[in-house]
Scaffold this motif. Structure first.
Motif, PDB file in Angstrom:
ATOM      1  N   GLU A 180       0.871  -1.181   0.000  1.00 54.70           N
ATOM      2  CA  GLU A 180       0.000   0.000   0.000  1.00 54.70           C
ATOM      3  C   GLU A 180       0.910   1.234   0.000  1.00 54.70           C
ATOM      4  O   GLU A 180       1.789   1.363   0.847  1.00 54.70           O
ATOM      5  CB  GLU A 180      -0.914  -0.030   1.235  1.00 54.70           C
ATOM      6  CG  GLU A 180      -1.570   1.290   1.602  1.00 54.70           C
ATOM      7  CD  GLU A 180      -2.368   1.951   0.487  1.00 54.70           C
ATOM      8  OE1 GLU A 180      -3.191   1.270  -0.141  1.00 54.70           O
ATOM      9  OE2 GLU A 180      -2.140   3.155   0.226  1.00 54.70           O
TER      10      GLU A 180
ATOM     11  N   SER B 294     -11.578   3.663   0.981  1.00 55.01           N
ATOM     12  CA  SER B 294     -12.087   2.703   1.967  1.00 55.01           C
ATOM     13  C   SER B 294     -12.225   3.231   3.393  1.00 55.01           C
ATOM     14  O   SER B 294     -12.717   2.521   4.261  1.00 55.01           O
ATOM     15  CB  SER B 294     -11.223   1.433   1.950  1.00 55.01           C
ATOM     16  OG  SER B 294     -11.340   0.827   0.692  1.00 55.01           O
TER      17      SER B 294
ATOM     18  N   LEU C 216     -22.005   1.768   5.604  1.00 56.72           N
ATOM     19  CA  LEU C 216     -23.132   0.837   5.554  1.00 56.72           C
ATOM     20  C   LEU C 216     -22.711  -0.485   4.929  1.00 56.72           C
ATOM     21  O   LEU C 216     -22.011  -0.506   3.906  1.00 56.72           O
ATOM     22  CB  LEU C 216     -24.277   1.423   4.730  1.00 56.72           C
ATOM     23  CG  LEU C 216     -24.825   2.758   5.224  1.00 56.72           C
ATOM     24  CD1 LEU C 216     -25.968   3.222   4.339  1.00 56.72           C
ATOM     25  CD2 LEU C 216     -25.276   2.645   6.669  1.00 56.72           C
TER      26      LEU C 216
ATOM     27  N   THR D 121     -19.235  -3.571   0.932  1.00 60.86           N
ATOM     28  CA  THR D 121     -20.066  -4.701   1.371  1.00 60.86           C
ATOM     29  C   THR D 121     -19.692  -6.006   0.675  1.00 60.86           C
ATOM     30  O   THR D 121     -19.735  -7.070   1.295  1.00 60.86           O
ATOM     31  CB  THR D 121     -21.557  -4.382   1.092  1.00 60.86           C
ATOM     32  OG1 THR D 121     -21.855  -3.122   1.689  1.00 60.86           O
ATOM     33  CG2 THR D 121     -22.478  -5.457   1.622  1.00 60.86           C
TER      34      THR D 121
END
Ligand SMILES: Cc1cc2nc3c(=O)[nH]c(=O)nc-3n(C[C@H](O)[C@H](O)[C@H](O)COP(=O)(O)OP(=O)(O)OC[C@H]3O[C@@H](n4cnc5c(N)ncnc54)[C@H](O)[C@@H]3O)c2cc1C
Length: 529
Positions: A47, A56, A62, A374
């Motif tokens: 990274e 992110s 949610l 998600t």
């Protein structure tokens, strides 16, 4: 999760041939690292900045099927996301919780209409459903959300979705990957590729950002999970890559908890610009978002425009009894969605499907983009399935469907301080016992965070800068930018001790953080006085 050891391991083995090298430590890359490592592949993830520094850490928080995609008729995406929502709730119960949402209704047809829609949502979730939706009266709606503006209100529809802490989940995914044998490092940037005589990729040139040192990591397969930067990585591979993403900025404002009393979140299915608006309780504050503005260039620190802030203030004022003003905004954060497209599109960004896409270049670069937090697990599974094909790796089944994520703790009490560490919580509590009772000191009166968390973040979560701690190990920057600036000197002091840095480093860190945090406050206008 020790960065020095990871780096030593990487540099001490220059001839090691990794099965999978992943570029990008956001949801997509970290998910891929967990998937690959847990299948038994030798896995390296790099990274360029901190884990979840990009999109992110900037989501609406949610874990959801996506009511909007249901309205758009994208049933396969909703179905997949509802399934993944259920799995994530099972695998990371310390970070994902069941959140009650209410859609307030103002027209006679809205109650039955949304009720039917949400029943379909429930049905699609099947056994992994979080609770039955139902239509409720005006009185019940107001009792759940006492400060909802009641002018014209007829009632509401309740439904359930998941809510989480995005950057904490990212850190826990990095830890999970490492526990399964992966090497995962922040502040290491991919700056080029190496290719064999057939022009097939066989390695990644890396730059260690803190020392400016360059080295090569050799790999059988390379996964490009660089979010809004996937195009830059593709451009290192081929001169004229096809456009694979379009960028869209989403902005959230964070307000005091008094603007949204009660435990329920509000979902407005249709704002004046045709978007969905959420007002969600999070870490004892209220998050309101989001917007959808097309942008040209990728950035790790996108900024909200004045219009976007005004839009969110105005749209929320239409539903809340207490109208939020610019001065009430504790923090404003923006994130860029990497929306997967093939060969450009004329669609508006809010209408581009959120489905993920995987492509493989002629030289074997596997690029994964689009999707949602998600469904990060499914995206990872698909990416590593592709890596097995591209790199001729041994066939190993994906095992992440029921793989507990680091910190896993059943029946986590989300009201307890330190709850977001899950199973690690007890170790942090032990740190503040003799001989380190001073580590129990609170870092700021507005937050429950204690000094031990800073030491923990350096020792066990690879925090390297004051920003890493205040923005992503705890969420102070996102929750209250002014208070986070006040915390910076105390955090810098403890980090300097832990990292053996001097007073110049401390001063530099404090100044850099303050400059960054100023960008999380709404810009003042001349008319603000
Ligand atoms: C406003 C907004 C709200 C959202 N809300 C939700 C939500 O509520 N629920 C949901 O499920 N999804 C949500 N999403 C979507 C979700 O956040 C994204 O799909 C997801 O975070 C994308 O993750 P990523 O890993 O692909 O990208 P990123 O998180 O951006 O990660 C890519 C990483 O690659 C790194 N990188 C780039 N170049 C290099 C290089 N050369 N070398 C090494 N590393 C490199 C970057 O530094 C970055 O950290 C939202 C998105 C936005 C923008």
């Amino acid at each position: 999760m020790n960065r020095t050891l990871m780096l030593q391991h990487l540099k001490a083995n220059p001839d090691k041939l990794w099965d999978v090298i992943i570029i990008g430590g956001g949801a997509t890359g970290l998910g891929a690292a967990v998937d690959a490592a847990s299948r038994g592949f030798d896995t390296l993830l790099v990274e360029q900045s901190d884990f979840a520094k990009g999109t992110s850490s900037r989501s609406t928080k949610l874990v959801h099927g996506g009511v909007r995609y249901l309205a758009q008729g994208d049933l396969s995406l909703v179905f997949e996301a509802l399934h993944e929502r259920g799995l994530l709730l099972q695998n990371a119960p310390h970070l994902v919780r069941n959140q009650r949402f209410i859609i307030p209704t103002y027209e006679w047809w809205e109650g039955p209409f949304y009720n039917i829609g949400m029943k379909v949502y429930d049905l699609m979730a099947g056994k992994l459903g979080l609770g039955p939706s139902q239509e409720i009266s005006k009185e019940e709606t107001l009792s759940a959300i006492p400060n909802l503006d009641q002018r014209g209100l007829l009632g509401g529809v309740i439904y359930y979705d998941g809510q989480f802490d995005d950057s904490r989940l990212a850190i826990n995914l990095a830890q999970t990957a490492i526990e399964h044998g992966a090497t995962v490092i922040n502040y290491v940037r991919a700056v080029g590729f190496s290719k064999d005589a057939k022009y097939l990729l066989n390695g990644v040139q890396l730059l260690e950002v803190e020392s400016n040192e360059r080295f090569l990591a050799k790999g059988k397969t390379i996964v490009n999970a660089a979010g809004v930067f996937v195009g830059d990585i593709e451009a290192m591979d081929t001169e004229k890559p096809e456009q694979s993403v379009i960028l869209s900025r989403g902005v959230h404002i964070v307000l005091d908890r008094s603007f949204l009393q009660g435990d329920s979140a509000i979902m407005i299915p249709h704002t004046t610009d045709g978007r969905v608006l959420f007002a969600v309780p999070w870490h004892d504050r209220t998050i309101i978002g989001t917007t959808d503005t097309a942008v040209e260039d990728p950035s790790l620190e996108p900024r909200a425009s004045d219009e976007e802030i005004d839009f969110l203030l105005k749209s929320s004022a239409a539903y809340l009894r207490k109208d939020p003003k610019r001065d009430d905004v504790l923090s404003v954060f923006a994130g860029l969605r990497p929306l997967a497209v093939s060969n450009g599109t004329s669609m508006s960004t809010k209408d581009i499907p959120r489905k993920h896409q995987i492509s493989v270049s002629r030289s074997g670069l596997i690029t994964i983009t689009g999707g949602k937090w998600t469904i990060y697990r499914k995206m990872a599974e698909d990416a590593i399935d592709k890596a097995i094909l591209v790199g001729g790796l041994d066939e190993h089944e994906c095992v992440t469907k029921h793989l507990p994520i680091h910190g896993y703790r059943r029946n986590n009490d989300f009201e307890e301080p330190l709850y977001y560490y899950g199973a690690d919580k007890t170790q942090i509590e032990e740190m503040v016992l003799f001989p380190n009772p001073e580590l129990r000191r609170q870092l700021h009166p507005s937050f429950p965070y204690i000094e031990a968390e800073v030491a923990w973040a350096v020792r066990h979560e690879m925090a390297r800068t004051v920003e890493d701690f205040l923005a992503r190990r705890v969420r102070a920057l996102f929750l209250d930018a002014r208070a986070s600036m006040e915390m910076a000197p105390g955090v810098a002091r403890i980090m300097a001790q832990e990292l053996h840095r001097d007073s110049h480093w401390m001063q530099d860190q404090i100044e850099r953080f303050k400059e960054l945090a100023m960008g999380y406050l709404p810009p003042r206008r001349v008319t603000d006085g």
